[in-house]
Design a protein around this motif. Sequence first.
Motif, PDB file in Angstrom:
ATOM      1  N   ASP A 207       0.802  -1.229   0.000  1.00  0.00           N
ATOM      2  CA  ASP A 207       0.000   0.000   0.000  1.00  0.00           C
ATOM      3  C   ASP A 207       0.835   1.279   0.000  1.00  0.00           C
ATOM      4  O   ASP A 207       0.309   2.356  -0.226  1.00  0.00           O
ATOM      5  CB  ASP A 207      -0.892   0.039   1.251  1.00  0.00           C
ATOM      6  N   VAL A 208       2.130   1.150   0.298  1.00  0.00           N
ATOM      7  CA  VAL A 208       2.963   2.354   0.428  1.00  0.00           C
ATOM      8  C   VAL A 208       3.451   2.819  -0.950  1.00  0.00           C
ATOM      9  O   VAL A 208       3.390   2.047  -1.922  1.00  0.00           O
ATOM     10  CB  VAL A 208       4.192   2.085   1.336  1.00  0.00           C
ATOM     11  N   PRO A 209       3.943   4.073  -1.046  1.00  0.00           N
ATOM     12  CA  PRO A 209       4.506   4.527  -2.324  1.00  0.00           C
ATOM     13  C   PRO A 209       5.654   3.635  -2.791  1.00  0.00           C
ATOM     14  O   PRO A 209       6.434   3.125  -1.983  1.00  0.00           O
ATOM     15  CB  PRO A 209       5.022   5.940  -1.986  1.00  0.00           C
ATOM     16  N   LEU A 210       5.733   3.462  -4.111  1.00  0.00           N
ATOM     17  CA  LEU A 210       6.785   2.632  -4.714  1.00  0.00           C
ATOM     18  C   LEU A 210       7.672   3.472  -5.627  1.00  0.00           C
ATOM     19  O   LEU A 210       7.176   4.339  -6.361  1.00  0.00           O
ATOM     20  CB  LEU A 210       6.162   1.501  -5.535  1.00  0.00           C
ATOM     21  N   LEU A 211       8.954   3.176  -5.577  1.00  0.00           N
ATOM     22  CA  LEU A 211       9.947   3.891  -6.400  1.00  0.00           C
ATOM     23  C   LEU A 211      10.442   2.966  -7.509  1.00  0.00           C
ATOM     24  O   LEU A 211      10.792   1.812  -7.246  1.00  0.00           O
ATOM     25  CB  LEU A 211      11.110   4.339  -5.505  1.00  0.00           C
ATOM     26  N   ALA A 212      10.438   3.477  -8.726  1.00  0.00           N
ATOM     27  CA  ALA A 212      10.947   2.709  -9.871  1.00  0.00           C
ATOM     28  C   ALA A 212      12.278   3.302 -10.321  1.00  0.00           C
ATOM     29  O   ALA A 212      12.402   4.522 -10.469  1.00  0.00           O
ATOM     30  CB  ALA A 212       9.943   2.757 -11.018  1.00  0.00           C
ATOM     31  N   ASN A 213      13.251   2.431 -10.539  1.00  0.00           N
ATOM     32  CA  ASN A 213      14.594   2.851 -10.937  1.00  0.00           C
ATOM     33  C   ASN A 213      14.752   2.640 -12.435  1.00  0.00           C
ATOM     34  O   ASN A 213      14.904   1.515 -12.890  1.00  0.00           O
ATOM     35  CB  ASN A 213      15.617   2.013 -10.155  1.00  0.00           C
ATOM     36  N   MET A 214      14.724   3.727 -13.194  1.00  0.00           N
ATOM     37  CA  MET A 214      14.877   3.623 -14.651  1.00  0.00           C
ATOM     38  C   MET A 214      16.324   3.913 -15.025  1.00  0.00           C
ATOM     39  O   MET A 214      16.640   4.919 -15.666  1.00  0.00           O
ATOM     40  CB  MET A 214      13.906   4.586 -15.354  1.00  0.00           C
ATOM     41  N   THR A 215      17.203   3.026 -14.595  1.00  0.00           N
ATOM     42  CA  THR A 215      18.615   3.200 -14.940  1.00  0.00           C
ATOM     43  C   THR A 215      18.890   2.504 -16.269  1.00  0.00           C
ATOM     44  O   THR A 215      18.292   1.463 -16.565  1.00  0.00           O
ATOM     45  CB  THR A 215      19.535   2.674 -13.814  1.00  0.00           C
ATOM     46  N   GLU A 216      19.780   3.094 -17.044  1.00  0.00           N
ATOM     47  CA  GLU A 216      20.057   2.558 -18.376  1.00  0.00           C
ATOM     48  C   GLU A 216      21.046   1.392 -18.299  1.00  0.00           C
ATOM     49  O   GLU A 216      21.854   1.310 -17.384  1.00  0.00           O
ATOM     50  CB  GLU A 216      20.667   3.648 -19.290  1.00  0.00           C
ATOM     51  N   PHE A 217      20.956   0.530 -19.285  1.00  0.00           N
ATOM     52  CA  PHE A 217      21.889  -0.602 -19.433  1.00  0.00           C
ATOM     53  C   PHE A 217      21.839  -1.535 -18.221  1.00  0.00           C
ATOM     54  O   PHE A 217      22.840  -2.143 -17.848  1.00  0.00           O
ATOM     55  CB  PHE A 217      23.337  -0.097 -19.665  1.00  0.00           C
ATOM     56  N   GLY A 218      20.670  -1.621 -17.603  1.00  0.00           N
ATOM     57  CA  GLY A 218      20.520  -2.452 -16.409  1.00  0.00           C
ATOM     58  C   GLY A 218      19.725  -3.712 -16.694  1.00  0.00           C
ATOM     59  O   GLY A 218      19.653  -4.183 -17.838  1.00  0.00           O
ATOM     60  N   LYS A 219      19.116  -4.245 -15.665  1.00  0.00           N
ATOM     61  CA  LYS A 219      18.398  -5.527 -15.783  1.00  0.00           C
ATOM     62  C   LYS A 219      17.020  -5.370 -16.430  1.00  0.00           C
ATOM     63  O   LYS A 219      16.495  -6.314 -17.010  1.00  0.00           O
ATOM     64  CB  LYS A 219      18.186  -6.135 -14.396  1.00  0.00           C
ATOM     65  N   GLY A 220      16.418  -4.194 -16.234  1.00  0.00           N
ATOM     66  CA  GLY A 220      15.029  -4.058 -16.664  1.00  0.00           C
ATOM     67  C   GLY A 220      14.872  -3.195 -17.903  1.00  0.00           C
ATOM     68  O   GLY A 220      15.812  -2.516 -18.336  1.00  0.00           O
TER      69      GLY A 220
END
Length: 297
Positions: A207-220
């Motif tokens: 339920d808490v705020p979520l942070l997304a990491n949009m780093t380049e050349f990574g896993k996602g």
Amino acid sequence: MLYATTPAADKRRIFRDALASGRLLRLPGAFNPLSARLIESKGFDGVYVSGAVLSADLGLPDIGLTTATEVTARAGQIARMTNLPALVDADTGFGEPMNVARTVQGLEDAGLAGCHIEDQVNPKRCGHLDGKDVVDDETALRRIRAAVDGRRDPDFLVVARTDARAVMGLDAAIDRARALVDAGADAVFPEALAGPEEFAAFRAALDVPLLANMTEFGKGRLLTAQQLTDLGMNIVIYPVTLLRLAMGAASAGLDEILESGTQEGLLDRMQTRAQLYDLLDYAAYGHFDEGVFNFRL
Ligand SMILES: C[C@](O)(C(=O)O)[C@H](CC(=O)O)C(=O)O
Ligand SMILES: [Mg+2]
């Protein structure tokens, strides 16, 4: 001029209110105080201070070599140059739980709006590298409890980062995140998720705020702000983006000078003197003593 006019407590309150609005807050990583001003001038919601950038700036890999003192000092220099809230990467908190509490207090004093503390073993490494490991539940929870108990401003945002996804799988990472929230974390940063389905699974579980990491050349995959909004994410960081852009441009520029013997052909890609002075608020410094001078007249 000289420093941000918004007091740190107000920045924290503004950040909390913005989070409560439910809209996606976008935080590019500032690689120095000046770039924080650029981020602010473009209208972003906040500034991120990346551990990867901070260590790369010193010519070091992101393997836990930087100290709490170094990170606090640099994050403070960045925070004081912008009216935006600044969120800093506090790695594992730089030691045992008592050190974590002291780190958080130092970051409060330095004017940060919040930090993230991760559950990697010491020494940590970039979350998108293979071979990382996480601590056991009890150690991870004690770090977060220490951070929460240590802060003096209840608005200082304590984000629990879990690196468990790459080590123990998605379900275990979600369980870990739930426990970190129970320990008092205000928000969760699930590191190195594989794709949108995994963000959705975290969203469904917490339920808490979520942070997304949009780093380049990574896993996602890199997801757009709209996709992240649709997935129910609350904060997105672009941690190393500006450093990568700046270093890419610097590298190409150096080649051009070597090849052509002049930087003439690079001028249209540069920030101009006028643009730099504008960002520095140069004019305000010129006016600063005018009142004194006029008074004498
Ligand atoms: C977010 C991060 O912790 C950082 O220090 O900026 C890094 C980013 C990166 O190395 O690309 C991480 O994801 O571990
Ligand atoms: Mg980091």
